[in-house]
Design an enzyme around this catalytic site. Structure first.
Site, short mmCIF file in Angstrom:
data_model
loop_
_atom_site.label_atom_id
_atom_site.label_comp_id
_atom_site.label_asym_id
_atom_site.label_seq_id
_atom_site.Cartn_x
_atom_site.Cartn_y
_atom_site.Cartn_z
N SER A 72 -8.50 -1.17 11.08
CA SER A 72 -9.54 -2.19 10.91
C SER A 72 -10.12 -2.56 12.28
CB SER A 72 -8.94 -3.44 10.26
OG SER A 72 -8.13 -4.12 11.21
N ASN A 73 -11.29 -3.20 12.25
CA ASN A 73 -11.92 -3.54 13.52
C ASN A 73 -11.08 -4.53 14.32
OD1 ASN A 73 -13.82 -1.78 12.75
ND2 ASN A 73 -15.56 -3.19 12.86
N GLU A 74 -10.24 -5.30 13.62
CA GLU A 74 -9.33 -6.19 14.35
C GLU A 74 -8.26 -5.36 15.07
OE1 GLU A 74 -10.56 -6.77 11.28
OE2 GLU A 74 -11.88 -8.30 12.10
N SER A 78 -1.36 4.36 3.62
CA SER A 78 -1.25 2.93 3.33
C SER A 78 -0.40 2.68 2.09
CB SER A 78 -2.64 2.34 3.07
OG SER A 78 -3.42 2.40 4.23
N GLN A 82 -4.93 11.53 1.43
CA GLN A 82 -4.16 10.88 2.50
C GLN A 82 -3.22 9.85 1.87
OE1 GLN A 82 -6.55 8.58 5.23
NE2 GLN A 82 -4.99 8.62 6.82
N GLY A 83 -1.94 9.98 2.12
CA GLY A 83 -0.95 9.03 1.60
C GLY A 83 -0.29 8.27 2.73
N GLU A 120 -9.30 10.45 13.85
CA GLU A 120 -10.05 9.80 12.79
C GLU A 120 -11.09 8.84 13.37
OE1 GLU A 120 -7.68 7.42 10.15
OE2 GLU A 120 -9.31 7.09 8.75
#
Lengths: 392, 383
Positions: A375-377, A129, A126-127, A244
């Site tokens: 992220s969880n945020e 980030s 996976q590219g 995902e």
């Protein structure tokens, strides 16, 4: 409303359980149970066993090898795989790029890639980030410029999980630098053996080599490797990330790991006594088990309400809580190990049991769970904005 | 496993929500009704009876409608949505379950029929001062034999104990074990001291001094198991009430964050607040799952130990969730959340009380902890 599985679903579950526990090689399932890293060969062998039985990609469209299962049946598949210590089919292949190709790519790309993606003959990386585009993924800078019938790609991706095994990488690249952030992004499939593409390992806090940086220096990519339409990559990425999130709440594995932790705790006290003799410890485990139960039941509610196949908005709840509880079990393991936790390099000569030796590296490694997949945020932002309508 | 209501259940939910939404259309209405005796609305109670909501779980032969735990849960949740002060869980579920399980044909027809019609309000006198959440009573003892029994001792707090038309009392039997007895309001040696509760309801200290009592069902038999199951059913009904209350509390709080302005902008501009609202939603949804599951266990399993454990698991999760949501709902409102005039604090008060009825989170966690090492993975299907 009813509690029990229908006879049909119970038989379905039994059949899966039988297959997973008898057909997937024991050495692979032992590695998962020991919470050790799998080799590339083990990943491939496990997935090919599933694929040969039509059990690797049930969520895909039927014409590309998927199953016409109910959401509950798909949930049972997911749970039983994990409870049997079978490695999940490689998410990059089966959960991410596969469904995107099946839904958005040209017939030519589908025929070229889908079967080999299901069987893991092609290993996808996976590219997405980049060093300056993490949670704010749409600010990515890797660019692709069309020259004749080739895209010329320059830039850098990072956090590429298991990129050292990758044959191909699906990337988000900027194809229109003038457009607003999300509007100028396309999805491009790149052969990782291309000239100008370099993979460099990043060592993590557990001492392992799980993620990589990927550099693109004038990499030439055939124009037909663009997925769907140009500058529509963000739509495909949102589709992919929604999928995902559903898959990243590994409730079955978390349940299984808690059971393993309980087993270890029974003899981890002084002189081989049980840690459950300590009421504080017993209460901690009971509470954790109850929270995992609440999440498991939530997963069943979510699948019941997502019959249209689209990710349920509550999938953010699953990601958020799923990762927290997954981490809580790894934390329980290090506490059960006690002073043995430091012996990560003990090996076979050490008197310290294997589960205790891996407890600290696994605990440290799993800190990633609340960061990846949005992220969880980011998940709290989605819940507040999309579900509750709280928009700053 | 299937969590979806059928069309009749949806219709029931809509009808009860409509009735209670009208009866408790504002904080002011609820406050007025809770202030005047008996602490709830007799006319709303009658309307619930006319709708059939009070006889749902009872057999048709006993004057009920033969519905199940899912229907009971639906009504309890709507009670919770508006924190209606009517004693549904106490009367229909706790008292009703005891009479259903233990009563003679005659007792069932009279008491369950009366509850269903709305003409009889029984109160279960079970909790004892100093006994905390003990399942076996010790302070109230029974003496006698055959049909001639007397009770002595004190029960407190007894919810709706002063208004009740009939007291259903758990007592220690002379031969050991627990018996359940019926005491009429005019029985000799009975005294009742009523008072207001922390959530605006009513409870009483009820004292028995050689008070004549009739055994519920078979005289002198130890019925601890039946009491434990009735308690589990009431715990799950309370969980649904709490779920309804938490859902409204989150909704009110989210609405407040959207509309209240400070520093010239709506509060939802501040991520420190919206993230906390997101956590409340996560708490609410995971709690809903386990509470609905507990009701399914009641409905579909005959295994008493499994049913009791399911109730404990639901009550533990509700305890955690109701503290989190109750505390944060006030905090996210700020000063207005402290006032009796505004709604949110009443929700927190009610949640605090429910948490401590029939066992709080710590109590149930302790019970669950004693058996947590006895199984590997926990199986929610009870297979």
């Amino acid at each position: 409303m009813k509690l029990r599985l229908s006879e049909e679903d119970a038989a379905f579950r039994e059949e899966l359980r039988e297959f997973f526990t008898t057909k997937v090689p024991q050495h692979i399932r032992d590695t998962v149970a020991a919470r050790r890293e799998l080799s590339k060969e083990q990943f491939v062998e496990a997935q090919q066993t599933l694929d040969a039985a039509g059990l690797a990609v049930p969520g895909w469209p039927v014409e590309w090898g998927g199953k016409d299962w109910t959401p509950l049946q798909r949930h049972l598949w997911h749970e039983e795989l994990q409870l049997a210590n079978v490695p999940m089919p490689l998410a990059f292949n089966t959960g991410m790029i596969g469904p995107v190709l099946a839904n958005f790519a040209s017939q030519e790309l589908k025929e070229k890639f889908l079967a080999k993606t299901a069987s893991l003959e092609i290993w996808w990386s996976q590219g997405f980030s980049e060093p300056d585009a993490g949670s704010d993924l749409a600010s990515l800078k890797t660019k692709a410029v069309l020259e004749g019938d080739e895209w010329i790609v320059n830039g850098q991706k990072t956090w590429t999980t298991l990129g050292q095994y990758g044959d191909w990488i699906f990337t988000l690249v900027r194809t229109d630098p003038e457009a607003k952030k999300q509007a100028g992004i396309s999805m491009l499939l790149i052969d990782m053996r291309s000239e100008g593409l370099t993979v460099r390992p990043i060592e993590l806090i557990d001492g392992g080599h799980e993620v990589n940086e990927v550099f693109f220096d004038n990499v030439r990519v055939p124009a037909e490797n663009l997925v769907g339409e140009v500058n529509k990559g963000w739509d495909y990425a949102k589709f992919l990330l929604g999928n995902e999130r559903v898959g990243v709440a590994p409730v079955g594995a978390t349940k299984r790991n808690l059971a393993a932790a309980k087993e270890a705790a029974k003899t981890a006290g002084p002189g081989g006594s049980s840690l459950f003799d300590d009421p504080v410890f017993a209460a901690r485990v009971a509470d954790l088990e109850n929270e995992i139960l609440a999440l498991e039941l939530t997963a069943m509610r979510v699948v019941a309400n997502s019959s249209d196949g689209k990710p349920h908005p509550a999938s953010s709840v699953m990601k958020l809580r799923g990762s927290e509880l997954q981490q809580a079990v790894t934390e329980l393991f290090v506490d059960i190990a006690g002073p043995s936790v430091i012996a990560s390099g003990g090996g076979e000569e050490s008197d310290i049991e294997d589960w205790a030796q891996v407890s600290a590296p696994v605990y440290l490694n799993l800190r990633k769970a609340s960061i990846y997949g949005g992220s969880n945020e980011v998940q709290r932002q989605i819940i507040a904005g999309t579900i509750l309508g709280l928009r700053g | 496993m299937d969590f979806v209501y059928d069309s009749e259940q949806e219709a029931l939910k809509g009808a009860v929500a409509g009735l209670l939404g009208k009866a408790y259309d504002s904080t002011e209405t609820r406050r007025e009704i809770a202030k005047s005796d008996p602490g709830w609305s007799e006319s709303t109670w009658q309307q619930l009876a006319e709708m059939g909501a009070l006889g749902l779980p009872f057999a048709e032969a006993d004057g009920g409608f033969g519905a199940g735990p899912v229907e009971v849960a639906i009504v309890a949740e709507e009670i919770g949505h508006v924190i209606a002060p009517e004693p549904y869980a106490e009367t229909v579920v706790l008292a009703g379950s005891l009479v259903q399980a233990l009563g003679t044909d005659e007792q069932r027809a009279e008491i369950l029929g009366g509850i269903a019609e709305g003409s009889l309000i029984p109160a279960v006198a079970h909790t004892e001062v100093g006994g905390r959440y003990a399942e076996q009573p010790t302070a109230v003892t029974a003496a006698g034999s055959g049909d001639a029994w007397t009770l002595s001792g004190t029960k407190e707090p007894v919810i709706t104990g002063e208004r009740a038309d009939l007291l259903i009392v758990t007592a220690a039997l002379p031969s050991g074990g627990t018996g359940v007895f019926l005491v009429k309001p005019d029985a000799s040696g009975l005294s009742r001291h009523g008072y207001r509760t922390a959530d605006g309801g009513r409870a009483a200290k009820v004292t028995f001094a050689d008070t004549p009592a009739a055994p519920l069902g078979e005289a002198g038999a130890d019925v601890s198991d039946a009491v434990a199951l009735a308690v589990a059913k009431a715990q799950i009904a309370y969980c649904h009430e709490a779920l309804g209350a938490m859902e409204t509390a989150v909704k009110i709080t989210v609405e407040y964050l959207k509309t209240r302005k400070q520093f010239g902008v709506p509060l939802m501009t501040f991520q420190a607040l919206t993230f906390r609202a997101a956590d409340l939603y996560v708490q609410l949804e995971t709690t809903r799952s386990i509470v609905m599951w507990a009701t399914l266990v009641l409905a579909d399993s005959d295994d008493r130990a499994f049913q009791i454990e399911a109730a404990r698991r639901a009550k533990l999760k509700v305890s955690k969730a109701s503290r989190h949501i109750g505390q944060e709902a006030i905090q996210l409102h700020g000063g207005i959340g402290m006032t009796a005039e505004y709604s949110i604090g009443h929700y927190t008060a009610r949640l605090t009380v429910i948490d401590h009825l029939l066992g709080d989170g710590a109590f149930h966690l302790n019970e669950l902890a004693t058996s947590v090492a006895d199984h590997a993975e926990y199986d929610p299907f009870g297979d």
